[in-house]
Design a protein around this motif. Structure first.
Motif, short mmCIF file in Angstrom:
data_model
loop_
_atom_site.label_atom_id
_atom_site.label_comp_id
_atom_site.label_asym_id
_atom_site.label_seq_id
_atom_site.Cartn_x
_atom_site.Cartn_y
_atom_site.Cartn_z
N ALA A 38 0.22 3.81 1.70
CA ALA A 38 0.78 5.11 0.87
C ALA A 38 0.14 6.28 1.02
N LYS A 39 -1.15 6.19 1.56
CA LYS A 39 -2.18 7.49 1.58
C LYS A 39 -2.17 8.25 3.06
N CYS A 40 -2.35 6.95 4.04
CA CYS A 40 -2.62 7.41 5.34
C CYS A 40 -1.65 7.15 6.39
N GLY A 41 -0.80 6.08 5.91
CA GLY A 41 0.32 5.92 6.84
C GLY A 41 0.03 4.56 7.96
N LYS A 42 -1.13 4.08 7.70
CA LYS A 42 -1.43 3.05 8.68
C LYS A 42 -0.74 1.83 8.47
N VAL A 43 -0.40 1.05 9.25
CA VAL A 43 0.39 -0.21 9.20
C VAL A 43 -0.54 -1.16 8.37
N LEU A 44 0.00 -1.91 7.25
CA LEU A 44 -0.76 -2.86 6.42
C LEU A 44 -0.57 -4.01 7.34
N ASP A 45 -1.76 -4.93 7.81
CA ASP A 45 -1.60 -6.13 8.34
C ASP A 45 -1.31 -7.15 7.59
N ALA A 46 -1.78 -7.40 6.48
CA ALA A 46 -1.87 -8.62 5.58
C ALA A 46 -0.34 -8.57 4.80
N VAL A 47 0.44 -7.73 5.07
CA VAL A 47 1.45 -7.79 4.16
C VAL A 47 2.65 -8.27 5.08
N PRO A 48 3.36 -9.38 4.78
CA PRO A 48 4.40 -9.84 5.65
C PRO A 48 5.49 -8.99 5.79
N GLY A 70 -3.77 -3.87 -3.40
CA GLY A 70 -3.44 -4.76 -2.47
C GLY A 70 -1.92 -4.45 -2.01
N GLY A 71 -1.61 -4.16 -0.96
CA GLY A 71 -0.09 -4.04 -0.41
C GLY A 71 0.55 -2.52 -0.59
N MET A 72 -0.57 -1.80 -0.99
CA MET A 72 -0.13 -0.12 -1.40
C MET A 72 -1.03 0.40 -0.27
N TYR A 73 -2.59 0.20 -0.23
CA TYR A 73 -3.33 1.03 0.42
C TYR A 73 -4.10 0.07 1.47
N CYS A 74 -4.42 0.92 2.64
CA CYS A 74 -5.22 0.09 3.65
C CYS A 74 -6.61 0.02 2.94
N THR A 75 -7.54 -0.86 3.70
CA THR A 75 -8.91 -1.08 3.21
C THR A 75 -9.70 -0.01 3.12
N ASN A 76 -9.45 0.85 4.09
CA ASN A 76 -10.34 2.28 4.02
C ASN A 76 -9.82 3.06 2.84
N CYS A 77 -8.80 3.33 2.83
CA CYS A 77 -8.07 4.21 1.61
C CYS A 77 -8.59 3.64 0.20
N THR A 78 -8.44 2.20 0.20
CA THR A 78 -8.81 1.47 -1.11
C THR A 78 -10.48 1.74 -1.43
N LYS A 79 -11.40 1.62 -0.46
CA LYS A 79 -12.66 2.01 -0.71
C LYS A 79 -12.74 3.44 -1.11
N GLU A 80 -12.22 4.35 -0.42
CA GLU A 80 -12.43 5.77 -0.97
C GLU A 80 -11.72 5.95 -2.53
N ILE A 81 -10.89 5.21 -2.84
CA ILE A 81 -10.21 5.24 -4.16
C ILE A 81 -11.16 4.81 -4.98
#
Length: 89
Positions: A38-48, A70-81
């Motif tokens: 939702a923040k950077c637009g990167k594809v979320l791999d873990a969400v089918p 989980g399922g909203m933001y990628c790992t990097n954006c989650t870390k930042e948040i």
């Protein structure tokens, strides 16, 4: 001739061989697009990706990553948040 509702790009066409030996066109709904951050637009791999009836059959931990956001933001954006929230306390 196919029914009018099948004459568009919504359905994926596949040829199937029936027991009589003929080839028949079957129609299947296309897969939805991949989920993105939702923040950077990167594809979320873990969400089918799949139709709602397919996703419903999965268990909750298979539908999305089991972490905050989980399922909203990628790992990097989650870390930042999480860092931002921790520093604001």
């Amino acid at each position: 001739m196919s029914a009018p509702r099948f004459r568009n790009g919504t359905f994926k066409r596949t040829l199937k061989r029936v027991p009589g030996g003929r080839k028949v066109e079957h129609y299947k709904k296309k897969k939805p697009s991949k989920h993105v951050c939702a923040k950077c637009g990167k594809v979320l791999d873990a969400v089918p990706r799949g139709r709602p009836y397919e996703i419903r059959k999965l268990s909750k931990n298979q539908r999305r990553p089991n972490r905050p956001y989980g399922g909203m933001y990628c790992t990097n954006c989650t870390k930042e948040i999480i860092k931002k929230e921790a520093r604001s306390l």
